[in-house]
Scaffold this motif. Structure first.
Motif, mmCIF file in Angstrom:
data_model
loop_
_atom_site.group_PDB
_atom_site.id
_atom_site.type_symbol
_atom_site.label_atom_id
_atom_site.label_comp_id
_atom_site.label_asym_id
_atom_site.label_seq_id
_atom_site.Cartn_x
_atom_site.Cartn_y
_atom_site.Cartn_z
ATOM 1 N N SER A 224 22.098 53.275 -81.663
ATOM 2 C CA SER A 224 21.057 54.274 -81.324
ATOM 3 C C SER A 224 20.338 55.281 -81.893
ATOM 4 C CB SER A 224 22.552 54.961 -80.316
ATOM 5 O OG SER A 224 23.527 55.079 -81.888
ATOM 6 N N LEU B 46 17.320 56.160 -79.835
ATOM 7 C CA LEU B 46 17.194 57.602 -78.689
ATOM 8 C C LEU B 46 17.842 59.027 -78.722
ATOM 9 C CD1 LEU B 46 17.633 56.897 -75.634
ATOM 10 C CD2 LEU B 46 19.419 56.490 -76.062
ATOM 11 N N VAL B 47 18.587 58.935 -79.744
ATOM 12 C CA VAL B 47 18.868 60.260 -80.200
ATOM 13 C C VAL B 47 18.189 60.945 -80.597
ATOM 14 C CG1 VAL B 47 20.239 61.448 -80.944
ATOM 15 C CG2 VAL B 47 21.304 59.632 -80.253
ATOM 16 N N ASP B 48 17.671 60.576 -81.506
ATOM 17 C CA ASP B 48 16.103 60.826 -82.293
ATOM 18 C C ASP B 48 15.146 61.731 -80.717
ATOM 19 O OD1 ASP B 48 14.539 62.461 -84.216
ATOM 20 O OD2 ASP B 48 13.533 60.434 -84.638
ATOM 21 N N ARG B 49 15.108 60.741 -80.271
ATOM 22 C CA ARG B 49 13.453 61.080 -79.004
ATOM 23 C C ARG B 49 14.439 61.659 -78.554
ATOM 24 N NH1 ARG B 49 12.788 55.698 -78.990
ATOM 25 N NH2 ARG B 49 14.312 54.835 -77.332
ATOM 26 N N GLN B 50 15.907 62.012 -77.980
ATOM 27 C CA GLN B 50 15.886 63.199 -77.367
ATOM 28 C C GLN B 50 16.081 64.794 -77.752
ATOM 29 O OE1 GLN B 50 17.479 62.720 -74.078
ATOM 30 N NE2 GLN B 50 16.739 60.618 -74.161
ATOM 31 N N LEU B 51 16.358 64.540 -79.318
ATOM 32 C CA LEU B 51 16.063 65.826 -79.975
ATOM 33 C C LEU B 51 14.343 66.217 -80.388
ATOM 34 C CD1 LEU B 51 18.392 64.951 -83.045
ATOM 35 C CD2 LEU B 51 19.320 66.399 -81.230
ATOM 36 N N LYS C 25 12.453 66.291 -77.767
ATOM 37 C CA LYS C 25 12.049 67.018 -76.171
ATOM 38 C C LYS C 25 12.882 68.465 -76.469
ATOM 39 C CE LYS C 25 13.124 62.797 -73.744
ATOM 40 N NZ LYS C 25 13.539 61.711 -72.423
ATOM 41 N N LEU C 26 14.081 69.000 -77.281
ATOM 42 C CA LEU C 26 13.849 70.400 -77.590
ATOM 43 C C LEU C 26 12.982 70.911 -77.873
ATOM 44 C CD1 LEU C 26 18.244 69.766 -78.767
ATOM 45 C CD2 LEU C 26 17.429 69.649 -76.481
ATOM 46 N N SER D 25 12.817 52.144 -67.348
ATOM 47 C CA SER D 25 13.118 51.424 -67.781
ATOM 48 C C SER D 25 13.528 50.413 -67.934
ATOM 49 C CB SER D 25 14.481 52.831 -68.114
ATOM 50 O OG SER D 25 15.140 52.494 -67.246
ATOM 51 N N ALA E 197 21.469 60.292 -69.404
ATOM 52 C CA ALA E 197 19.645 60.724 -70.352
ATOM 53 C C ALA E 197 18.912 60.179 -69.457
ATOM 54 C CB ALA E 197 20.488 59.799 -71.444
ATOM 55 N N ILE E 198 18.681 58.835 -68.423
ATOM 56 C CA ILE E 198 17.331 58.999 -67.866
ATOM 57 C C ILE E 198 16.795 59.336 -66.564
ATOM 58 C CG2 ILE E 198 15.966 56.525 -67.510
ATOM 59 C CD1 ILE E 198 17.581 54.998 -69.293
#
Length: 263
Positions: free
Chosen positions: A25, A28-33, A35-36, A132, A206-207
């Motif tokens: 995971s 996925l967390v890295d991709r969410q970060l 976006k910040l 997805s 998250a999606i």
């Protein structure tokens, strides 16, 4: 000593899924970060710290779930073959052919039902969620689902939560002399399945935004599976529920792979 053996067996099984989930995971967390904004990103801990915290949180929940199950499961007639064999030294075959057939058969049936419902609901779902679902199946994510979903989640939700719900119903209705009634088991199966569905909402959120249809889909698909796994735990064993859960992910991977290639 027997309690520690029970805990050690189930913890060893469950922690493997947590480790796998934590590793897979991270992207996925890295991709969410990513976006910040820079200002918000500066306030967030490094990725490795976030993943460590996630793993520790899940480990604590696993330990709690195992402990609850140890205190409740055998008192209400629910059991694990591994504990029977390695801790209680029960002189019986650990896993029968009939049990295996029911586990794999229900796993296959559940897979067909949830994939069919998902395809029927697909046109009404948000585009991001449809996209997805269109991605080609990934063997690493499927393996993670088998280990974390098939083993760790079963320890948390069937061994821990379902056993607790059965025990509570048993005590509240003053059935302490005999085993709980069928209604108590069935109610616990449905409630645990509902929680199982609700716990999948954060990943969906998250999606896409959680619209009523998206929420219904998550609860329905996961709830159907949860009822099947709960029934197997009640009728057979924790391992039967685990095998069926693992098989759902395995069958889903195979079917989605075929559909992606030939449809």
């Amino acid at each position: 000593m027997a309690v520690l053996k029970q805990f050690g067996i189930l913890f060893g099984l469950g922690i493997a899924g947590i480790a796998m989930l934590t590793i897979t995971s991270a992207p996925l967390v890295d991709r969410q970060l990513a976006k910040l904004s820079p200002e918000m990103l500066a306030k967030v801990p490094p990725l490795w710290v976030l993943m460590l915290l996630q793993g520790l949180q899940l480990t604590v929940l696993l330990a709690i779930g195992i402990s609850i199950g140890i205190g409740c499961a055998y008192r209400v007639g629910l059991h694990s073959h591994l504990i029977d064999y390695w801790v209680l030294h029960t002189p019986k075959i650990p896993f029968s052919v009939i049990e295996m057939k029911w586990s794999l058969g229900l796993g296959a049936a559940t897979t067909i039902v949830i994939l069919s419902i998902d395809r029927l609901m697909k046109p009404a779902l948000p585009e991001a969620l449809q996209a997805s679902n269109r991605t080609e199946p990934n063997w690493l994510s499927s393996l993670t689902a088998m280990l974390y979903g098939g083993i760790t989640e079963e320890i948390l939700l069937r061994w821990g939560l379902m056993s607790l719900l059965v025990w509570i119903g048993w005590k509240v209705l003053k059935q302490g002399i005999t085993l709980p009634s069928k209604g108590i088991y069935q109610g616990a199966i449905v409630l645990a399945a509902l929680v199982f569905g609700l716990l999948h909402l954060p990943a969906t959120a998250a999606i896409v935004p959680l619209t009523p249809l998206v929420v219904i889909r998550a609860i329905l698909l996961n709830g159907i599976a949860g009822i099947a796994f709960g029934w197997l735990f009640w009728q057979y064993s924790l391992e039967a529920a685990m095998l069926s859960h693992v098989s759902v992910h395995a069958f889903s991977f195979a079917l989605n792979l075929l559909l992606a290639r030939f449809v």
